[in-house]
Write a protein that holds these residues in place. Structure first.
Motif, PDB file in Angstrom:
ATOM      1  N   ILE B 209       0.853  -1.191   0.000  1.00 35.61           N
ATOM      2  CA  ILE B 209       0.000   0.000   0.000  1.00 35.61           C
ATOM      3  C   ILE B 209       0.885   1.236   0.000  1.00 35.61           C
ATOM      4  N   VAL B 210       0.623   2.124  -0.961  1.00 30.65           N
ATOM      5  CA  VAL B 210       1.288   3.424  -0.968  1.00 30.65           C
ATOM      6  C   VAL B 210       0.225   4.434  -0.577  1.00 30.65           C
ATOM      7  N   ALA B 211       0.447   5.110   0.550  1.00 34.26           N
ATOM      8  CA  ALA B 211      -0.597   5.971   1.089  1.00 34.26           C
ATOM      9  C   ALA B 211      -0.146   7.420   1.156  1.00 34.26           C
ATOM     10  N   GLY B 212      -1.117   8.309   0.969  1.00 29.49           N
ATOM     11  CA  GLY B 212      -0.819   9.734   1.012  1.00 29.49           C
ATOM     12  C   GLY B 212      -1.618  10.439   2.086  1.00 29.49           C
ATOM     13  N   GLY B 213      -1.013  11.472   2.654  1.00 27.81           N
ATOM     14  CA  GLY B 213      -1.676  12.262   3.682  1.00 27.81           C
ATOM     15  C   GLY B 213      -1.744  13.716   3.284  1.00 27.81           C
ATOM     16  N   ARG B 214      -1.914  14.558   4.286  1.00 29.28           N
ATOM     17  CA  ARG B 214      -2.035  15.990   4.066  1.00 29.28           C
ATOM     18  C   ARG B 214      -0.876  16.542   3.238  1.00 29.28           C
ATOM     19  N   GLY B 215       0.322  15.987   3.439  1.00 29.89           N
ATOM     20  CA  GLY B 215       1.515  16.467   2.748  1.00 29.89           C
ATOM     21  C   GLY B 215       1.469  16.303   1.245  1.00 29.89           C
ATOM     22  N   ILE B 216       0.511  15.500   0.747  1.00 31.41           N
ATOM     23  CA  ILE B 216       0.387  15.303  -0.700  1.00 31.41           C
ATOM     24  C   ILE B 216      -0.141  16.570  -1.366  1.00 31.41           C
ATOM     25  N   GLY B 217      -0.928  17.331  -0.642  1.00 27.19           N
ATOM     26  CA  GLY B 217      -1.304  18.668  -1.093  1.00 27.19           C
ATOM     27  C   GLY B 217      -2.525  18.773  -1.978  1.00 27.19           C
ATOM     28  N   GLY B 218      -2.974  17.686  -2.622  1.00 22.20           N
ATOM     29  CA  GLY B 218      -4.153  17.796  -3.481  1.00 22.20           C
ATOM     30  C   GLY B 218      -4.332  16.580  -4.364  1.00 22.20           C
ATOM     31  N   SER B 219      -5.405  16.613  -5.178  1.00 21.58           N
ATOM     32  CA  SER B 219      -5.703  15.481  -6.064  1.00 21.58           C
ATOM     33  C   SER B 219      -4.549  15.213  -7.024  1.00 21.58           C
ATOM     34  N   ASP B 220      -3.912  16.289  -7.490  1.00 19.29           N
ATOM     35  CA  ASP B 220      -2.797  16.107  -8.426  1.00 19.29           C
ATOM     36  C   ASP B 220      -1.673  15.319  -7.782  1.00 19.29           C
ATOM     37  N   GLY B 221      -1.400  15.632  -6.519  1.00 20.12           N
ATOM     38  CA  GLY B 221      -0.351  14.918  -5.796  1.00 20.12           C
ATOM     39  C   GLY B 221      -0.647  13.425  -5.716  1.00 20.12           C
ATOM     40  N   PHE B 222      -1.921  13.080  -5.671  1.00 22.29           N
ATOM     41  CA  PHE B 222      -2.268  11.662  -5.573  1.00 22.29           C
ATOM     42  C   PHE B 222      -1.943  10.890  -6.853  1.00 22.29           C
ATOM     43  N   ARG B 223      -1.785  11.617  -7.984  1.00 21.19           N
ATOM     44  CA  ARG B 223      -1.353  10.933  -9.210  1.00 21.19           C
ATOM     45  C   ARG B 223       0.023  10.313  -8.989  1.00 21.19           C
ATOM     46  N   LEU B 224       0.858  11.050  -8.260  1.00 26.65           N
ATOM     47  CA  LEU B 224       2.211  10.574  -7.958  1.00 26.65           C
ATOM     48  C   LEU B 224       2.130   9.345  -7.048  1.00 26.65           C
ATOM     49  N   VAL B 225       1.225   9.396  -6.085  1.00 26.52           N
ATOM     50  CA  VAL B 225       1.021   8.261  -5.187  1.00 26.52           C
ATOM     51  C   VAL B 225       0.586   7.043  -6.000  1.00 26.52           C
ATOM     52  N   GLU B 226      -0.363   7.279  -6.938  1.00 25.01           N
ATOM     53  CA  GLU B 226      -0.853   6.193  -7.796  1.00 25.01           C
ATOM     54  C   GLU B 226       0.265   5.614  -8.646  1.00 25.01           C
ATOM     55  N   GLU B 227       1.089   6.498  -9.169  1.00 22.77           N
ATOM     56  CA  GLU B 227       2.176   6.049 -10.050  1.00 22.77           C
ATOM     57  C   GLU B 227       3.133   5.134  -9.286  1.00 22.77           C
ATOM     58  N   LEU B 228       3.442   5.523  -8.067  1.00 22.11           N
ATOM     59  CA  LEU B 228       4.349   4.706  -7.263  1.00 22.11           C
ATOM     60  C   LEU B 228       3.664   3.390  -6.873  1.00 22.11           C
ATOM     61  N   ALA B 229       2.376   3.461  -6.543  1.00 18.47           N
ATOM     62  CA  ALA B 229       1.639   2.237  -6.206  1.00 18.47           C
ATOM     63  C   ALA B 229       1.660   1.281  -7.394  1.00 18.47           C
ATOM     64  N   ASP B 230       1.441   1.803  -8.602  1.00 16.38           N
ATOM     65  CA  ASP B 230       1.481   0.966  -9.807  1.00 16.38           C
ATOM     66  C   ASP B 230       2.838   0.317  -9.974  1.00 16.38           C
ATOM     67  N   ALA B 231       3.894   1.132  -9.796  1.00 10.92           N
ATOM     68  CA  ALA B 231       5.249   0.627  -9.995  1.00 10.92           C
ATOM     69  C   ALA B 231       5.576  -0.495  -9.005  1.00 10.92           C
ATOM     70  N   LEU B 232       4.951  -0.451  -7.835  1.00 11.14           N
ATOM     71  CA  LEU B 232       5.217  -1.473  -6.812  1.00 11.14           C
ATOM     72  C   LEU B 232       4.149  -2.566  -6.806  1.00 11.14           C
ATOM     73  N   GLY B 233       3.209  -2.486  -7.749  1.00 13.56           N
ATOM     74  CA  GLY B 233       2.134  -3.476  -7.807  1.00 13.56           C
ATOM     75  C   GLY B 233       1.217  -3.394  -6.601  1.00 13.56           C
ATOM     76  N   GLY B 234       1.018  -2.189  -6.084  1.00 13.75           N
ATOM     77  CA  GLY B 234       0.229  -2.042  -4.866  1.00 13.75           C
ATOM     78  C   GLY B 234      -1.022  -1.206  -5.047  1.00 13.75           C
ATOM     79  N   ALA B 235      -1.680  -0.943  -3.927  1.00 14.37           N
ATOM     80  CA  ALA B 235      -2.911  -0.155  -3.908  1.00 14.37           C
ATOM     81  C   ALA B 235      -2.628   1.205  -3.277  1.00 14.37           C
ATOM     82  N   VAL B 236      -3.536   2.146  -3.532  1.00 20.01           N
ATOM     83  CA  VAL B 236      -3.395   3.492  -2.976  1.00 20.01           C
ATOM     84  C   VAL B 236      -4.215   3.613  -1.694  1.00 20.01           C
ATOM     85  N   GLY B 237      -3.582   4.141  -0.655  1.00 20.01           N
ATOM     86  CA  GLY B 237      -4.283   4.396   0.594  1.00 20.01           C
ATOM     87  C   GLY B 237      -4.237   5.876   0.916  1.00 20.01           C
TER      88      GLY B 237
END
Lengths: 253, 326
Positions: B209-237
């Motif tokens: 699980i690759v998870a994001g919090g307040r520090g991600i800053g917004g929906s756009d930041g979550f794209r980065l979280v998703e990208e890393l989750a994909d690269a690791l074969g994981g889910a977004v939290g």
């Protein structure tokens, strides 16, 4: 319920939580259910009654819910209830609810102490209420005496519908709970809170409570401490190398 | 009289297949059967139970299968619990195991009330000593308890990712069964089933699980979280703050008012690690955090903390992962 964010949990020798050592709060998920109830009564009229199985100080804990806007509280509290199991809890709530008139019974998704999520379906079964779980939206139709719920499903949503009265399990998707206003806090002091005993709700100690708990705790231990944290303070590219190497060490990549 | 069997409730996924959690529960049930000497049997109750029953039979020697047409057009939990209660009363197993996901909890709670049986919830391990001994993590992971039933029967819900699903050496047989009587509990009609584009696999089941919090800053930041989750074969939290801000769906929320997860890797990005979040993820095998603040609470319980700007560190991690796989 006990505040799981407080620290200070300890078990007394018979493996029950020492409720004196931990402050009591309204369960976080139940605050979402209360918020949903308040919004529904604001839109459709009606009143909100808080029904709870609680330790002796429970009446005071419910004041926050009254300050948020609930109209009255009905805590069930009885010395025999210490050490109750989830089945006892469901039976007690079901019995207390038989004396309360309602269209919608809202429950939180689970509690943050045990988190089993099994009490609400138990109450629905005991009261033969339509059971609508994991609601992301609640739309009652008071004229038709029905309620429609968007239920979170593994692949999206199910739109489900039943007659009233019904039990709906709420989720956080319904919206953030409000903070009590100063006016609300003042008003809460004079709202009706009637604490009931097991006898008051017509339950025999043979059917609910610590003495007839269906489950018991054998032992409780603190989880093993995690290993010391490794801290990396390098520039991004070097930090990334170390992070990925760490994952490789642990066979994650 | 022989000792009663251990039953495994086989949950049916929306596509008719066996829910992943049920394969794990069945594997745990088989281990319990081996130590207790009791029979282990599966039960599948659905409008179209065939596929899931066949799959469950890969894990346990016998699967009772009951066709219940009501679940096609009605919410399943209460209907399934009633039929299961009737089967339990007829065949007299002593224990019923179910998954600790939304479906399993609904069935377990209703079954408990209908049978007057106790439930031990969210098991992280199940052993046997004269009866099941169930390990649980309670009070937000601050205590581990071992519990048992007061009587000789009970219901256990088992958390996802506690047991790795492993088919038995030999496939079991599927035995159709029927029960008489109407469903006494009121039914809840399904008006419409709405598939959401991109509805992810349940986050409780994810290994990474690759998870994001307040520090991600917004929906756009979550794209980065998703990208890393994909690269690791994981889910977004996500944390509650990120969900309440509308950056990501509630279904991905981890913590006190969200889900409890136990992945192999929990990668926390811009998450301070407040207690309300910690309770949902602290039992992960490995916790890695990227955070600007070296004094954030997460630094106290993570295995590795990278102190830095996640918008610089994550792209570098992605590049490093690409370099490794290339």
């Amino acid at each position: 319920m006990p505040d799981t964010a407080s620290g200070g949990e300890r078990l007394i020798p018979d493996m029950r939580l020492d409720r004196q050592a931990v402050p009591a709060v309204i369960n976080a998920n139940d605050e979402y259910a209360l918020e949903a109830a308040l919004k529904l009564t604001e839109a459709h009229g009606g009143e909100v009654t808080l029904v709870s199985m609680a330790p002796p100080a429970g009446a005071e804990t419910l004041r926050k819910g009254l300050a948020m806007g609930a109209h009255r509280g009905v805590p069930v509290s009885d010395p025999a209830l210490g050490g109750s199991c989830t089945l006892s809890t469901a039976r007690v709530l079901a019995a207390a609810l038989r004396d309360v008139e309602f269209d919608l019974l809202l429950a939180g998704a689970d509690t943050s102490d045990g988190g089993g999520g099994v009490v609400a379906p138990g109450v629905a079964a005991l009261l033969s209420l339509p059971y609508l779980s994991y609601a992301a939206r609640i739309e009652p139709d008071p004229d038709a005496r029905t309620v429609r719920v968007r239920r979170i499903s593994p692949t999206g949503f199910d739109l489900i519908e039943s007659s009233l009265p019904a039990l709906v399990v709420c989720t956080q998707a319904l919206g953030e709970p409000r903070y009590p206003s100063l006016k609300g806090i003042m008003a809460a002091r004079s709202k009706e809170v009637v604490t009931k005993s097991l006898a008051d709700i017509g339950i025999s100690p043979d059917d609910a409570g610590g003495a007839v708990a269906t489950t018991r705790v054998l032992e409780a231990t603190k989880p093993a401490a995690r290993a010391a944290t490794r801290v990396v303070r390098e520039p991004a590219s070097e930090a990334a190398k170390q992070l990925v190497a760490f994952l490789a060490e642990r066979r994650i990549v | 009289m022989t000792a009663g069997a251990i039953w495994v409730h086989g949950e049916v996924a929306p596509d008719g297949s066996l829910a992943r959690i049920s394969a794990e529960v069945a594997t745990a049930g088989r281990a319990l059967g081996a130590t207790s000497g009791r029979a282990v049997e599966g039960v599948v109750i659905a409008a179209n139970p065939g596929t899931a029953a066949d799959e469950l039979a890969r894990y346990v020697p016998v699967v009772h299968v009951l066709t219940e047409p009501a679940t096609a057009q009605h919410a399943a939990g209460m209907a399934v619990a009633q039929r299961l209660a009737a089967l339990v009363e007829r065949d007299a197993p002593d224990y019923v195991l179910a998954g600790a996901g939304p479906e399993g909890r609904d069935v377990a709670g209703a079954l408990s009330a209908l049978l007057g049986w106790g439930v031990l919830v969210n098991a992280t391990a199940v052993d046997w000593a004269d009866g099941p001994v169930v390990e649980m993590s309670v009070f937000g992971g601050k205590l581990n308890t071992r519990s048992t039933f007061s009587g000789t029967h009970g219901i256990i819900t088992i958390r996802p990712n506690v047991v790795a699903a492993e088919p038995a050496g030999k496939a079991g047989r599927v035995e159709p069964t029927t029960v008489d009587g109407d469903l006494a509990q009121p039914l809840v009609r399904v008006v419409e089933r709405i598939e959401e584009a991109g509805a992810a696999a349940p986050i409780e089941e994810a290994k990474v699980i690759v998870a994001g919090g307040r520090g991600i800053g917004g929906s756009d930041g979550f794209r980065l979280v998703e990208e890393l989750a994909d690269a690791l074969g994981g889910a977004v939290g996500a944390t509650r703050a990120a969900v309440d801000a509308g950056w990501i769906n509630y279904s991905q929320q981890i913590g006190q008012t969200g889900k409890i997860v136990k992945p192999k890797l929990y990668l926390a990005l811009g998450i301070s690690g407040a207690i309300q979040h910690k309770v949902g993820m602290q039992t992960a095998d490995t916790i890695v955090a990227v955070n600007r603040d070296p004094d954030a609470p997460i630094a106290e319980f993570a295995d590795l903390v990278v102190v830095g700007d996640l918008f610089e560190v994550i792209p570098a991690v992605l590049a490093e992962l690409r370099a490794r796989s290339g």
